[in-house]
Design a protein around this motif. Structure first.
Motif, PDB file in Angstrom:
ATOM      1  N   MET A   1       0.845  -1.177   0.000  1.00  0.00           N
ATOM      2  CA  MET A   1       0.000   0.000   0.000  1.00  0.00           C
ATOM      3  C   MET A   1       0.885   1.233   0.000  1.00  0.00           C
ATOM      4  SD  MET A   1      -3.437   0.657   1.463  1.00  0.00           S
ATOM      5  CE  MET A   1      -4.224   2.188   1.300  1.00  0.00           C
ATOM      6  N   GLY A   2       0.440   2.272  -0.677  1.00  0.00           N
ATOM      7  CA  GLY A   2       1.222   3.491  -0.770  1.00  0.00           C
ATOM      8  C   GLY A   2       0.411   4.719  -0.415  1.00  0.00           C
ATOM      9  N   THR A   3       1.105   5.835  -0.359  1.00  0.00           N
ATOM     10  CA  THR A   3       0.455   7.108  -0.071  1.00  0.00           C
ATOM     11  C   THR A   3       1.084   8.213  -0.904  1.00  0.00           C
ATOM     12  OG1 THR A   3       1.957   7.636   1.750  1.00  0.00           O
ATOM     13  CG2 THR A   3      -0.081   6.484   2.323  1.00  0.00           C
ATOM     14  N   ILE A   4       0.262   9.211  -1.186  1.00  0.00           N
ATOM     15  CA  ILE A   4       0.723  10.453  -1.784  1.00  0.00           C
ATOM     16  C   ILE A   4       0.104  11.557  -0.944  1.00  0.00           C
ATOM     17  CG2 ILE A   4       0.714  11.953  -3.812  1.00  0.00           C
ATOM     18  CD1 ILE A   4       0.314   9.445  -5.533  1.00  0.00           C
ATOM     19  N   SER A   5       0.964  12.378  -0.348  1.00  0.00           N
ATOM     20  CA  SER A   5       0.460  13.472   0.476  1.00  0.00           C
ATOM     21  C   SER A   5       1.117  14.777   0.047  1.00  0.00           C
ATOM     22  CB  SER A   5       0.720  13.194   1.955  1.00  0.00           C
ATOM     23  OG  SER A   5       2.103  13.053   2.198  1.00  0.00           O
ATOM     24  N   VAL A   6       0.501  15.880   0.454  1.00  0.00           N
ATOM     25  CA  VAL A   6       1.000  17.203   0.099  1.00  0.00           C
ATOM     26  C   VAL A   6       1.243  17.993   1.371  1.00  0.00           C
ATOM     27  CG1 VAL A   6       0.503  19.350  -1.128  1.00  0.00           C
ATOM     28  CG2 VAL A   6      -0.274  17.169  -2.086  1.00  0.00           C
ATOM     29  N   ASP A   7       2.452  18.515   1.506  1.00  0.00           N
ATOM     30  CA  ASP A   7       2.788  19.409   2.603  1.00  0.00           C
ATOM     31  C   ASP A   7       2.862  20.817   2.031  1.00  0.00           C
ATOM     32  OD1 ASP A   7       3.006  17.279   4.367  1.00  0.00           O
ATOM     33  OD2 ASP A   7       5.167  17.066   4.064  1.00  0.00           O
ATOM     34  N   GLU A   8       1.996  21.692   2.501  1.00  0.00           N
ATOM     35  CA  GLU A   8       1.952  23.063   2.012  1.00  0.00           C
ATOM     36  C   GLU A   8       2.871  23.923   2.885  1.00  0.00           C
ATOM     37  OE1 GLU A   8      -2.074  24.419   1.564  1.00  0.00           O
ATOM     38  OE2 GLU A   8      -2.594  22.740   0.275  1.00  0.00           O
ATOM     39  N   GLU A   9       4.133  24.001   2.489  1.00  0.00           N
ATOM     40  CA  GLU A   9       5.115  24.768   3.230  1.00  0.00           C
ATOM     41  C   GLU A   9       5.168  26.199   2.697  1.00  0.00           C
ATOM     42  OE1 GLU A   9       8.833  22.690   2.978  1.00  0.00           O
ATOM     43  OE2 GLU A   9       8.041  20.915   3.991  1.00  0.00           O
ATOM     44  N   THR A  10       5.739  27.090   3.471  1.00  0.00           N
ATOM     45  CA  THR A  10       5.916  28.465   3.024  1.00  0.00           C
ATOM     46  C   THR A  10       6.914  28.482   1.870  1.00  0.00           C
ATOM     47  OG1 THR A  10       5.514  29.287   5.249  1.00  0.00           O
ATOM     48  CG2 THR A  10       6.624  30.785   3.724  1.00  0.00           C
ATOM     49  N   GLY A  11       6.494  29.014   0.751  1.00  0.00           N
ATOM     50  CA  GLY A  11       7.382  29.162  -0.386  1.00  0.00           C
ATOM     51  C   GLY A  11       7.529  27.962  -1.291  1.00  0.00           C
ATOM     52  N   ARG A  12       6.915  26.842  -0.936  1.00  0.00           N
ATOM     53  CA  ARG A  12       6.978  25.663  -1.800  1.00  0.00           C
ATOM     54  C   ARG A  12       5.923  24.652  -1.398  1.00  0.00           C
ATOM     55  NH1 ARG A  12      12.306  22.192   0.045  1.00  0.00           N
ATOM     56  NH2 ARG A  12      11.615  21.786   2.158  1.00  0.00           N
ATOM     57  N   THR A  13       5.668  23.752  -2.317  1.00  0.00           N
ATOM     58  CA  THR A  13       4.774  22.630  -2.074  1.00  0.00           C
ATOM     59  C   THR A  13       5.614  21.362  -2.126  1.00  0.00           C
ATOM     60  OG1 THR A  13       2.958  23.802  -3.168  1.00  0.00           O
ATOM     61  CG2 THR A  13       2.712  21.420  -2.899  1.00  0.00           C
ATOM     62  N   VAL A  14       5.469  20.509  -1.117  1.00  0.00           N
ATOM     63  CA  VAL A  14       6.213  19.249  -1.091  1.00  0.00           C
ATOM     64  C   VAL A  14       5.219  18.101  -1.247  1.00  0.00           C
ATOM     65  CG1 VAL A  14       7.759  17.746   0.210  1.00  0.00           C
ATOM     66  CG2 VAL A  14       8.000  20.242   0.386  1.00  0.00           C
ATOM     67  N   VAL A  15       5.403  17.314  -2.295  1.00  0.00           N
ATOM     68  CA  VAL A  15       4.576  16.137  -2.534  1.00  0.00           C
ATOM     69  C   VAL A  15       5.389  14.930  -2.078  1.00  0.00           C
ATOM     70  CG1 VAL A  15       3.397  14.750  -4.276  1.00  0.00           C
ATOM     71  CG2 VAL A  15       3.434  17.249  -4.481  1.00  0.00           C
ATOM     72  N   VAL A  16       4.858  14.191  -1.115  1.00  0.00           N
ATOM     73  CA  VAL A  16       5.577  13.069  -0.523  1.00  0.00           C
ATOM     74  C   VAL A  16       4.955  11.756  -1.000  1.00  0.00           C
ATOM     75  CG1 VAL A  16       6.304  11.976   1.623  1.00  0.00           C
ATOM     76  CG2 VAL A  16       6.111  14.479   1.506  1.00  0.00           C
ATOM     77  N   LEU A  17       5.781  10.944  -1.637  1.00  0.00           N
ATOM     78  CA  LEU A  17       5.358   9.624  -2.116  1.00  0.00           C
ATOM     79  C   LEU A  17       5.966   8.571  -1.204  1.00  0.00           C
ATOM     80  CD1 LEU A  17       6.243  10.109  -5.897  1.00  0.00           C
ATOM     81  CD2 LEU A  17       4.117  10.720  -4.747  1.00  0.00           C
ATOM     82  N   ALA A  18       5.174   7.576  -0.819  1.00  0.00           N
ATOM     83  CA  ALA A  18       5.689   6.518   0.042  1.00  0.00           C
ATOM     84  C   ALA A  18       5.034   5.188  -0.308  1.00  0.00           C
ATOM     85  CB  ALA A  18       5.431   6.851   1.513  1.00  0.00           C
ATOM     86  N   GLY A  19       5.784   4.114  -0.118  1.00  0.00           N
ATOM     87  CA  GLY A  19       5.248   2.772  -0.358  1.00  0.00           C
ATOM     88  C   GLY A  19       5.108   2.469  -1.835  1.00  0.00           C
ATOM     89  N   GLU A  20       4.034   1.775  -2.171  1.00  0.00           N
ATOM     90  CA  GLU A  20       3.778   1.343  -3.542  1.00  0.00           C
ATOM     91  C   GLU A  20       2.946   2.401  -4.263  1.00  0.00           C
ATOM     92  OE1 GLU A  20       2.002  -2.543  -3.377  1.00  0.00           O
ATOM     93  OE2 GLU A  20       3.683  -3.362  -2.245  1.00  0.00           O
ATOM     94  N   ILE A  21       3.546   3.012  -5.274  1.00  0.00           N
ATOM     95  CA  ILE A  21       2.866   4.050  -6.047  1.00  0.00           C
ATOM     96  C   ILE A  21       2.305   3.373  -7.299  1.00  0.00           C
ATOM     97  CG2 ILE A  21       3.103   6.312  -7.144  1.00  0.00           C
ATOM     98  CD1 ILE A  21       3.576   6.190  -4.040  1.00  0.00           C
ATOM     99  N   ASP A  22       0.999   3.138  -7.261  1.00  0.00           N
ATOM    100  CA  ASP A  22       0.375   2.389  -8.347  1.00  0.00           C
ATOM    101  C   ASP A  22      -1.006   2.951  -8.672  1.00  0.00           C
ATOM    102  OD1 ASP A  22      -1.257   1.457  -6.271  1.00  0.00           O
ATOM    103  OD2 ASP A  22      -0.204  -0.448  -6.120  1.00  0.00           O
ATOM    104  N   VAL A  23      -1.725   2.252  -9.521  1.00  0.00           N
ATOM    105  CA  VAL A  23      -3.020   2.721 -10.020  1.00  0.00           C
ATOM    106  C   VAL A  23      -4.025   2.973  -8.893  1.00  0.00           C
ATOM    107  CG1 VAL A  23      -4.022   0.441 -10.439  1.00  0.00           C
ATOM    108  CG2 VAL A  23      -4.704   2.385 -11.875  1.00  0.00           C
ATOM    109  N   ALA A  24      -3.880   2.301  -7.776  1.00  0.00           N
ATOM    110  CA  ALA A  24      -4.809   2.500  -6.659  1.00  0.00           C
ATOM    111  C   ALA A  24      -4.730   3.916  -6.083  1.00  0.00           C
ATOM    112  CB  ALA A  24      -4.530   1.468  -5.555  1.00  0.00           C
TER     113      ALA A  24
END
Length: 101
Positions: free
Chosen positions: A1-24
């Protein structure tokens, strides 16, 4: 199982990918892309926690890079796993994926 999350930091956006990045994770991928484009700030895609990416995961990275470029966003990548780098090289697009320290 995987996750995609977004951290809205000052001055940038950080997209964090973890685990299995798939069609799900298609809904999470779409939301992350939408959030990053809406914020209109530089984006860092952190793939340090990725253990697997299928063709949908690779397509997400390519789409993120292409749309970011089209919208004038600076998109960089952090810690792309060797398996992802290998696929990007095979596809001939590795040079388009600038890596941040």
């Amino acid at each position: 199982m995987g996750t995609i999350s977004v951290d809205e930091e000052t001055g940038r956006t950080v997209v964090v990918l973890a685990g299995e990045i798939d069609v799900a994770l298609r809904p999470e991928a779409s939301q992350a892309l939408s959030t990053a484009l809406r914020r209109d700030l530089p984006v860092v895609v952190d793939a340090s926690g990725v253990t697997f990416a299928d063709s949908s995961g690779i397509a997400f990275l390519i789409q993120f890079r292409a749309l970011g470029r089209d919208e004038g966003l600076d998109v960089t990548f952090r810690s792309l796993p060797p398996a992802i780098v290998d696929v990007l090289e095979i596809l001939g697009v590795r040079d388009e994926f600038a890596c941040a320290a």
